[in-house]
Design a protein around this motif. Structure first.
Motif, mmCIF file in Angstrom:
data_model
loop_
_atom_site.group_PDB
_atom_site.id
_atom_site.type_symbol
_atom_site.label_atom_id
_atom_site.label_comp_id
_atom_site.label_asym_id
_atom_site.label_seq_id
_atom_site.Cartn_x
_atom_site.Cartn_y
_atom_site.Cartn_z
ATOM 1 N N ALA A 13 -62.953 -102.384 -25.251
ATOM 2 C CA ALA A 13 -63.059 -101.096 -25.923
ATOM 3 C C ALA A 13 -62.214 -100.050 -25.214
ATOM 4 O O ALA A 13 -61.986 -100.135 -24.006
ATOM 5 C CB ALA A 13 -64.516 -100.657 -25.984
ATOM 6 N N ARG A 14 -61.785 -99.056 -26.003
ATOM 7 C CA ARG A 14 -60.992 -97.956 -25.447
ATOM 8 C C ARG A 14 -61.882 -96.854 -24.879
ATOM 9 O O ARG A 14 -61.426 -95.988 -24.145
ATOM 10 C CB ARG A 14 -60.109 -97.354 -26.541
ATOM 11 N N SER A 15 -63.159 -96.849 -25.271
ATOM 12 C CA SER A 15 -64.053 -95.784 -24.840
ATOM 13 C C SER A 15 -65.404 -96.371 -24.446
ATOM 14 O O SER A 15 -65.887 -97.308 -25.078
ATOM 15 C CB SER A 15 -64.242 -94.758 -25.969
ATOM 16 N N ILE A 16 -66.000 -95.819 -23.387
ATOM 17 C CA ILE A 16 -67.322 -96.233 -22.925
ATOM 18 C C ILE A 16 -68.288 -95.076 -23.130
ATOM 19 O O ILE A 16 -68.028 -93.953 -22.695
ATOM 20 C CB ILE A 16 -67.301 -96.623 -21.435
ATOM 21 N N CYS A 17 -69.399 -95.356 -23.800
ATOM 22 C CA CYS A 17 -70.404 -94.326 -24.051
ATOM 23 C C CYS A 17 -71.453 -94.335 -22.943
ATOM 24 O O CYS A 17 -72.083 -95.366 -22.686
ATOM 25 C CB CYS A 17 -71.083 -94.543 -25.407
ATOM 26 N N VAL A 18 -71.632 -93.185 -22.290
ATOM 27 C CA VAL A 18 -72.706 -93.016 -21.307
ATOM 28 C C VAL A 18 -73.703 -92.035 -21.914
ATOM 29 O O VAL A 18 -73.377 -90.879 -22.149
ATOM 30 C CB VAL A 18 -72.173 -92.511 -19.943
ATOM 31 N N HIS A 19 -74.897 -92.492 -22.202
ATOM 32 C CA HIS A 19 -75.872 -91.656 -22.893
ATOM 33 C C HIS A 19 -76.350 -90.503 -22.008
ATOM 34 O O HIS A 19 -76.537 -90.673 -20.804
ATOM 35 C CB HIS A 19 -77.063 -92.493 -23.365
ATOM 36 N N GLY A 20 -76.563 -89.363 -22.642
ATOM 37 C CA GLY A 20 -76.970 -88.180 -21.904
ATOM 38 C C GLY A 20 -78.435 -87.841 -22.036
ATOM 39 O O GLY A 20 -78.899 -86.873 -21.432
ATOM 40 N N ASP A 21 -79.201 -88.627 -22.815
ATOM 41 C CA ASP A 21 -80.589 -88.273 -23.085
ATOM 42 C C ASP A 21 -81.603 -89.158 -22.378
ATOM 43 O O ASP A 21 -82.800 -89.062 -22.617
ATOM 44 C CB ASP A 21 -80.857 -88.302 -24.596
ATOM 45 N N SER A 22 -81.134 -90.039 -21.498
ATOM 46 C CA SER A 22 -82.053 -90.920 -20.777
ATOM 47 C C SER A 22 -82.314 -90.372 -19.377
ATOM 48 O O SER A 22 -81.502 -89.612 -18.838
ATOM 49 C CB SER A 22 -81.477 -92.340 -20.690
ATOM 50 N N PRO A 23 -83.451 -90.722 -18.765
ATOM 51 C CA PRO A 23 -83.736 -90.252 -17.399
ATOM 52 C C PRO A 23 -82.633 -90.668 -16.427
ATOM 53 O O PRO A 23 -82.162 -91.806 -16.454
ATOM 54 C CB PRO A 23 -85.061 -90.950 -17.070
ATOM 55 N N GLY A 24 -82.206 -89.741 -15.579
ATOM 56 C CA GLY A 24 -81.166 -90.055 -14.611
ATOM 57 C C GLY A 24 -79.790 -90.197 -15.205
ATOM 58 O O GLY A 24 -78.894 -90.775 -14.581
ATOM 59 N N ALA A 25 -79.581 -89.647 -16.420
ATOM 60 C CA ALA A 25 -78.310 -89.839 -17.124
ATOM 61 C C ALA A 25 -77.122 -89.276 -16.356
ATOM 62 O O ALA A 25 -76.050 -89.888 -16.311
ATOM 63 C CB ALA A 25 -78.383 -89.202 -18.505
#
Length: 255
Positions: free
Chosen positions: A217-229
């Motif tokens: 993939a060209r982009s990696i999603c890092v979620h912002g709504d989980s604990p310790g994000a």
């Protein structure tokens, strides 16, 4: 190697907040900003666009079903024509705030249940493609490799960009494990960062059943709504850069 880091931002509503957008906008290179249908309101949209623009972070419209109560995580059988209109509405609303901030909406990414539905739902995938083409056919679209969404978008002449998920488990078929199932979300920053490095390099990761799964993939999603994000996103960025992976928005680059 160059990879984009994206995150879902602007997902508060009124006096309710979710995640630390301020911190994440110092880590990611692309911001998927909620457009008011699953989260977000005009003030949050304006503020998120202003901060992203000031920091050189690309602004993407994170479009969804009209589902504030369910945070956009419930499938809705919207007629295709209605869905097209609602997607155009969301892109246009966010683009107004992006332009006021001196930037613009530079890509589109569906959210939640809509994202998952258009992996296979041909009619809804076509409706979202139609909306992007009608609003601005130059806008790249972000999605899951092998999805109906990206296949139809590519056939319609849109620039398609594949993404993978830092902290979500995968099925052996390359789709996301539903959040309702055990092990769907990963929480260990070290494990997640090492996994992201493998994905950036095009190396296989481990699916939920233990089998190797190639993910490119060209982009990696890092979620912002989980604990310790925030800590997790910072760890991912650190590990990638320390191993020679350049972080930059995917804008202008095809998957």
């Amino acid at each position: 190697m160059t990879v984009d880091l994206n995150s879902d931002l602007g997902e508060g509503f009124g006096g309710w907040s979710l995640g630390d957008d301020e911190a994440l906008l110092s880590v990611v290179t692309s911001a998927n900003v909620a457009c008011g249908f699953h989260a977000g309101d005009p003030t949050i949209m304006r503020r998120t666009c202003e901060t992203a623009a000031a920091r050189g972070v690309a602004i993407g419209a994170q479009v969804s079903y009209r589902d504030l109560a369910g945070f956009g995580r419930r499938f809705i059988d919207v007629p295709p024509e209605t869905l097209t209109d609602e997607i155009v509405y969301q892109i246009g609303a966010l683009d107004a705030f992006a332009r006021i901030a001196g930037a613009r909406v530079s890509y589109v990414k569906p959210h939640g249940a809509l994202y998952n539905a258009i992996v296979h739902h041909e009619a809804q995938a076509a409706a979202v493609v139609a909306a992007v083409r009608a609003y601005d056919p130059r806008l790249p679209v972000l999605g899951l490799p092998g999805s109906q969404w990206l296949r139809q978008a590519g056939q319609a002449g849109l620039t398609t960009v594949t993404e993978c998920f830092a902290d979500r488990a995968y099925t052996p078929k390359g789709t996301l494990v539903p959040r309702s199932e055990p092990g769907a979300v990963l929480h260990d920053p070290g494990e997640v960062a090492a996994r992201c490095l493998r994905m950036a390099r095009g190396e296989p990761i481990t699916a939920i059943d233990g089998t190797p799964l190639p993910v490119q993939a060209r982009s990696i999603c890092v979620h912002g709504d989980s604990p310790g994000a925030v800590a997790m996103a910072r760890r991912v960025r650190q590990v990638l850069t320390e191993n020679g992976v350049e972080l930059a928005p995917f804008i202008g680059k095809e998957a």
